[in-house]
Design a protein around this motif. Structure first.
Motif, short mmCIF file in Angstrom:
data_model
loop_
_atom_site.label_atom_id
_atom_site.label_comp_id
_atom_site.label_asym_id
_atom_site.label_seq_id
_atom_site.Cartn_x
_atom_site.Cartn_y
_atom_site.Cartn_z
N PHE A 36 0.76 -1.08 0.15
CA PHE A 36 -0.11 -0.01 -0.12
C PHE A 36 0.91 1.35 0.47
O PHE A 36 1.43 1.43 0.80
CB PHE A 36 -1.33 0.53 1.10
N SER A 86 0.14 5.04 0.82
CA SER A 86 -0.29 6.06 1.07
C SER A 86 -0.48 7.43 0.34
O SER A 86 -1.17 8.34 0.37
CB SER A 86 -0.05 6.85 2.22
N GLN A 137 -5.83 6.83 -4.90
CA GLN A 137 -6.98 5.44 -4.86
C GLN A 137 -8.23 5.42 -5.53
O GLN A 137 -9.37 6.12 -5.40
CB GLN A 137 -6.74 5.35 -3.06
N THR A 138 -8.67 4.88 -7.18
CA THR A 138 -9.24 4.81 -7.11
C THR A 138 -10.03 3.63 -8.32
O THR A 138 -11.40 3.94 -7.87
CB THR A 138 -9.22 6.60 -9.30
N GLY A 174 -6.60 -0.71 -2.30
CA GLY A 174 -5.92 0.95 -1.61
C GLY A 174 -5.05 1.31 -1.82
O GLY A 174 -5.44 2.45 -1.63
N SER A 175 -4.87 1.03 -2.71
CA SER A 175 -3.69 2.53 -3.74
C SER A 175 -2.92 1.91 -4.97
O SER A 175 -3.10 0.61 -5.84
CB SER A 175 -2.16 2.72 -3.37
N ASP A 176 -3.99 3.13 -6.13
CA ASP A 176 -3.33 2.00 -7.45
C ASP A 176 -2.16 1.59 -8.07
O ASP A 176 -2.36 0.73 -9.22
CB ASP A 176 -4.02 3.80 -8.44
N GLN A 202 -1.59 -0.94 -6.13
CA GLN A 202 -1.54 -2.55 -6.59
C GLN A 202 -2.16 -3.12 -7.39
O GLN A 202 -3.16 -2.69 -8.58
CB GLN A 202 -2.52 -1.81 -5.58
N ARG A 246 -17.90 2.74 -1.63
CA ARG A 246 -16.80 2.89 -1.03
C ARG A 246 -17.96 2.74 0.70
O ARG A 246 -18.63 3.29 0.62
CB ARG A 246 -17.04 4.39 -0.88
N ILE A 301 -11.97 -0.82 2.63
CA ILE A 301 -11.36 -0.60 2.23
C ILE A 301 -11.81 1.53 2.08
O ILE A 301 -12.13 1.64 1.14
CB ILE A 301 -10.58 -0.64 0.75
N SER A 338 -11.89 4.80 1.59
CA SER A 338 -11.28 6.41 1.42
C SER A 338 -10.59 6.93 2.00
O SER A 338 -10.69 7.05 3.03
CB SER A 338 -12.42 7.32 0.60
N ARG A 339 -9.53 7.33 1.29
CA ARG A 339 -8.54 8.22 2.18
C ARG A 339 -9.22 9.91 3.01
O ARG A 339 -9.94 10.33 2.43
CB ARG A 339 -7.32 9.32 1.10
#
Length: 211
Positions: free
Chosen positions: A126, A128, A132-133, A138-140, A142, A167, A184, A186-187
């Motif tokens: 992950f 940070s 993250q879309t 958790g992050s793009d 991945q 979400r 998961i 959102s930020r």
């Protein structure tokens, strides 16, 4: 065979399609900054066996629509993970999704990955600072890798942008009075929730790793 377990729950709906069995293993040396599950980092002595866990899971596996295994880092317990996966395969024909913070190239020779025990693998640490879309990520950075025909059929169409309906978080209540949120976020969601609750006089302690 012993295994270090953080928790298991059913149903979970925010970590894959349908009503799923969620299994979180304990222990992670990757420790990504911003991880929402820092409570699963600490290594603990095994607190159960794979066979005992399978007995606990069996009623859930007979009615679930899928299984999601996360952590912690599942691949830091390779032998127990493989035995758990084989046991799940004997109890259900539903799909198995596994989250790992390891990079895909690190996992490609692992028997859990090469033997068809996992239908879909979401890998990579992950980040940070990365947007993250993407659904289920958790992050793009991945990656979603379908490892079986079943995985391709179920998850192939899910490699897409996250929608508002994606979400969501599941609320789980432990026997010890602890309330868990699975999913998961959102930020910034957990910080906003913490602020809202504190405004109403309720204190929330999150397990999100600090930046």
């Amino acid at each position: 065979m012993d295994i270090s377990l953080s928790r298991a729950h059913f149903p979970v709906t925010a970590l894959g399609p349908g009503r799923r069995v969620g299994i979180w293993l304990q222990g992670c040396s990757i420790r990504c900054t911003g991880c929402i599950s820092s409570d699963t980092w600490a290594k603990r002595a095994p607190d159960t066996t794979v066979d005992e866990l399978l007995v606990r899971l069996k009623p859930w596996l007979q009615e679930c629509e899928g299984v999601t295994i996360s952590g912690g880092e599942p691949f830091e317990q390779p032998a127990p993970l493989e035995r758990l996966l084989r046991g799940i395969r004997q109890l259900t024909a539903t799909d198995i999704l596994v989250y790992s913070g390891r990079r895909l190239e690190q996992l490609q020779g692992d028997p859990c990955v090469t033997s068809g025990l996992i239908d879909c693998l979401i890998s990579e640490p992950f980040e940070s600072a990365t947007p993250q879309t993407t659904y289920l990520m958790g992050s793009d950075n991945q990656k979603m890798t379908c490892l079986t025909p079943l995985g391709s059929r179920i998850f192939g169409a899910l490699s897409r942008q996250a929608r508002d309906a994606d979400r969501r978080l599941d609320v789980m209540f432990g026997d010890d009075g602890v309330v868990w949120l699975a999913g998961i976020p959102s930020r910034g969601d957990m910080a906003r929730l913490q602020h809202l609750l504190e405004e109403q006089g309720t204190y929330l302690r999150t397990t999100e790793a600090k930046a």
